[in-house]
Design a protein around this motif. Structure first.
Motif, mmCIF file in Angstrom:
data_model
loop_
_atom_site.group_PDB
_atom_site.id
_atom_site.type_symbol
_atom_site.label_atom_id
_atom_site.label_comp_id
_atom_site.label_asym_id
_atom_site.label_seq_id
_atom_site.Cartn_x
_atom_site.Cartn_y
_atom_site.Cartn_z
ATOM 1 N N PRO A 156 0.830 -1.220 0.000
ATOM 2 C CA PRO A 156 0.000 0.000 0.000
ATOM 3 C C PRO A 156 0.862 1.267 0.000
ATOM 4 C CG PRO A 156 -0.616 -1.483 1.797
ATOM 5 C CD PRO A 156 0.602 -2.051 1.162
ATOM 6 N N PHE A 157 0.324 2.332 -0.571
ATOM 7 C CA PHE A 157 1.053 3.590 -0.637
ATOM 8 C C PHE A 157 0.089 4.741 -0.392
ATOM 9 C CE2 PHE A 157 -0.298 2.393 -4.838
ATOM 10 C CZ PHE A 157 -0.841 3.549 -5.361
ATOM 11 N N SER A 158 0.651 5.898 -0.099
ATOM 12 C CA SER A 158 -0.137 7.102 0.158
ATOM 13 C C SER A 158 -0.122 8.008 -1.070
ATOM 14 C CB SER A 158 0.437 7.865 1.350
ATOM 15 O OG SER A 158 0.419 7.066 2.505
ATOM 16 N N ALA A 159 -1.164 8.804 -1.190
ATOM 17 C CA ALA A 159 -1.283 9.714 -2.326
ATOM 18 C C ALA A 159 -0.322 10.886 -2.188
ATOM 19 C CB ALA A 159 -2.708 10.236 -2.426
ATOM 20 N N LEU A 160 0.175 11.355 -3.327
ATOM 21 C CA LEU A 160 1.037 12.527 -3.326
ATOM 22 C C LEU A 160 0.232 13.815 -3.197
ATOM 23 C CD1 LEU A 160 3.635 11.621 -6.106
ATOM 24 C CD2 LEU A 160 3.963 11.596 -3.629
ATOM 25 N N ASN A 161 -0.998 13.808 -3.681
ATOM 26 C CA ASN A 161 -1.879 14.973 -3.606
ATOM 27 C C ASN A 161 -3.129 14.580 -2.831
ATOM 28 O OD1 ASN A 161 -0.254 16.645 -5.356
ATOM 29 N ND2 ASN A 161 -0.975 15.376 -7.031
ATOM 30 N N THR A 162 -3.449 15.366 -1.815
ATOM 31 C CA THR A 162 -4.653 15.116 -1.033
ATOM 32 C C THR A 162 -5.442 16.411 -0.900
ATOM 33 O OG1 THR A 162 -3.426 15.499 1.020
ATOM 34 C CG2 THR A 162 -3.653 13.213 0.302
ATOM 35 N N VAL A 163 -6.725 16.264 -0.642
ATOM 36 C CA VAL A 163 -7.599 17.416 -0.457
ATOM 37 C C VAL A 163 -7.881 17.561 1.033
ATOM 38 C CG1 VAL A 163 -9.862 18.396 -0.982
ATOM 39 C CG2 VAL A 163 -8.639 17.115 -2.728
ATOM 40 N N ALA A 164 -7.698 18.782 1.529
ATOM 41 C CA ALA A 164 -7.961 19.074 2.939
ATOM 42 C C ALA A 164 -9.025 20.157 3.022
ATOM 43 C CB ALA A 164 -6.691 19.538 3.626
ATOM 44 N N GLU A 165 -9.876 20.024 4.021
ATOM 45 C CA GLU A 165 -10.923 21.022 4.211
ATOM 46 C C GLU A 165 -10.472 22.020 5.255
ATOM 47 O OE1 GLU A 165 -15.659 21.335 5.357
ATOM 48 O OE2 GLU A 165 -14.799 19.407 4.815
ATOM 49 N N GLY A 166 -10.633 23.279 4.937
ATOM 50 C CA GLY A 166 -10.264 24.345 5.856
ATOM 51 C C GLY A 166 -11.354 25.401 5.871
ATOM 52 N N LYS A 167 -11.015 26.552 6.382
ATOM 53 C CA LYS A 167 -11.953 27.679 6.454
ATOM 54 C C LYS A 167 -11.314 28.889 5.783
ATOM 55 C CE LYS A 167 -15.007 25.668 9.225
ATOM 56 N NZ LYS A 167 -16.372 25.463 8.934
ATOM 57 N N ASP A 168 -12.156 29.715 5.142
ATOM 58 C CA ASP A 168 -11.653 30.945 4.549
ATOM 59 C C ASP A 168 -11.760 32.085 5.561
ATOM 60 O OD1 ASP A 168 -14.345 31.524 4.588
ATOM 61 O OD2 ASP A 168 -14.551 31.819 2.441
ATOM 62 N N ASP A 169 -11.574 33.322 5.108
ATOM 63 C CA ASP A 169 -11.601 34.477 5.999
ATOM 64 C C ASP A 169 -12.955 34.686 6.669
ATOM 65 O OD1 ASP A 169 -9.019 34.893 5.200
ATOM 66 O OD2 ASP A 169 -9.536 36.398 3.692
ATOM 67 N N LEU A 170 -14.021 34.301 5.979
ATOM 68 C CA LEU A 170 -15.375 34.476 6.520
ATOM 69 C C LEU A 170 -15.881 33.232 7.230
ATOM 70 C CD1 LEU A 170 -16.904 36.326 3.443
ATOM 71 C CD2 LEU A 170 -16.040 37.332 5.563
ATOM 72 N N ASP A 171 -14.978 32.308 7.535
ATOM 73 C CA ASP A 171 -15.292 31.065 8.246
ATOM 74 C C ASP A 171 -16.196 30.131 7.426
ATOM 75 O OD1 ASP A 171 -14.631 29.595 10.522
ATOM 76 O OD2 ASP A 171 -16.583 29.993 11.440
ATOM 77 N N ASN A 172 -16.121 30.239 6.112
ATOM 78 C CA ASN A 172 -16.833 29.325 5.228
ATOM 79 C C ASN A 172 -15.913 28.154 4.887
ATOM 80 O OD1 ASN A 172 -19.175 30.932 5.034
ATOM 81 N ND2 ASN A 172 -18.204 32.193 3.468
ATOM 82 N N PRO A 173 -16.474 26.973 4.654
ATOM 83 C CA PRO A 173 -15.613 25.845 4.292
ATOM 84 C C PRO A 173 -14.919 26.085 2.956
ATOM 85 C CG PRO A 173 -17.924 25.237 4.125
ATOM 86 C CD PRO A 173 -17.875 26.603 4.706
ATOM 87 N N GLN A 174 -13.671 25.649 2.880
ATOM 88 C CA GLN A 174 -12.887 25.803 1.655
ATOM 89 C C GLN A 174 -11.963 24.600 1.528
ATOM 90 O OE1 GLN A 174 -10.543 29.362 1.482
ATOM 91 N NE2 GLN A 174 -9.948 29.029 -0.629
ATOM 92 N N LEU A 175 -11.803 24.110 0.315
ATOM 93 C CA LEU A 175 -10.935 22.965 0.059
ATOM 94 C C LEU A 175 -9.568 23.443 -0.413
ATOM 95 C CD1 LEU A 175 -13.499 20.714 -1.836
ATOM 96 C CD2 LEU A 175 -12.908 20.662 0.578
ATOM 97 N N ASP A 176 -8.541 22.751 0.048
ATOM 98 C CA ASP A 176 -7.173 23.052 -0.356
ATOM 99 C C ASP A 176 -6.510 21.770 -0.838
ATOM 100 O OD1 ASP A 176 -7.185 25.816 0.432
ATOM 101 O OD2 ASP A 176 -7.021 25.142 2.512
ATOM 102 N N LEU A 177 -5.677 21.903 -1.857
ATOM 103 C CA LEU A 177 -4.925 20.763 -2.372
ATOM 104 C C LEU A 177 -3.558 20.745 -1.716
ATOM 105 C CD1 LEU A 177 -5.077 18.439 -4.426
ATOM 106 C CD2 LEU A 177 -3.997 19.943 -6.069
#
Length: 156
Positions: free
Chosen positions: A68-89
């Motif tokens: 098994p191996f891990s992905a080189l690119n993953t998606v993480a969920e964070g928050k923007d300036d207005l505390d709205n959900p935002q996805l980051d690579l």
């Protein structure tokens, strides 16, 4: 918080215009994703044509016996300036100790330029996919706000 019916209507108009802008952005991003992915697929086809059908095929892909191996690119969920959900690579470096390998090495050490180009295009399309998902989140939030304002307007 808007107090009068006119203020609510003005906010609703602004939200609808913003929603239309977001829809336009989404359509542009999706067409960009499609164009880049098509270019990547053409590069893969070119590689397969030049190297032969057996040099770039499913035979190189890992099977059940593969470690098994891990992905080189993953998606993480964070928050923007207005505390709205935002996805980051998140991009991770190749690290064999952590189980992160470079999948392009499944096709040999001397990888054709067209295969490397295909990988670059697919990685580039990932950026656009995440950006498109963020636009969709913004659009959903704008439409939810519009519904709330519409309820407030009807209660006045």
């Amino acid at each position: 918080m808007p107090e009068s019916r006119d203020e609510i209507c003005q906010l609703m108009d602004k939200l609808l215009l913003h929603s239309l802008d977001l829809m336009e952005q989404e359509v542009k991003l999706k067409t960009t994703i499609e164009a880049i992915a098509n270019d990547g697929q053409l590069d893969l086809a070119h590689t397969r044509f030049t190297k032969g059908a057996t040099a770039v095929s499913a035979v190189q892909l890992p099977t059940e016996d593969y470690k098994p191996f891990s992905a080189l690119n993953t998606v993480a969920e964070g928050k923007d300036d207005l505390d709205n959900p935002q996805l980051d690579l998140e991009r991770n470096l190749v690290d064999k100790e952590e189980g992160r390998i470079d999948p392009i090495r499944w096709f040999g050490i001397l990888v054709p330029a067209s295969l490397q180009s295909a990988r670059k295009k697919f990685v580039q399309s990932l950026d656009y996919v995440v950006e498109c998902a963020n636009v969709q989140i913004q659009l959903k939030n704008a439409l939810l706000s519009y519904e709330k304002l519409n309820k407030m307007k009807s209660e006045l």
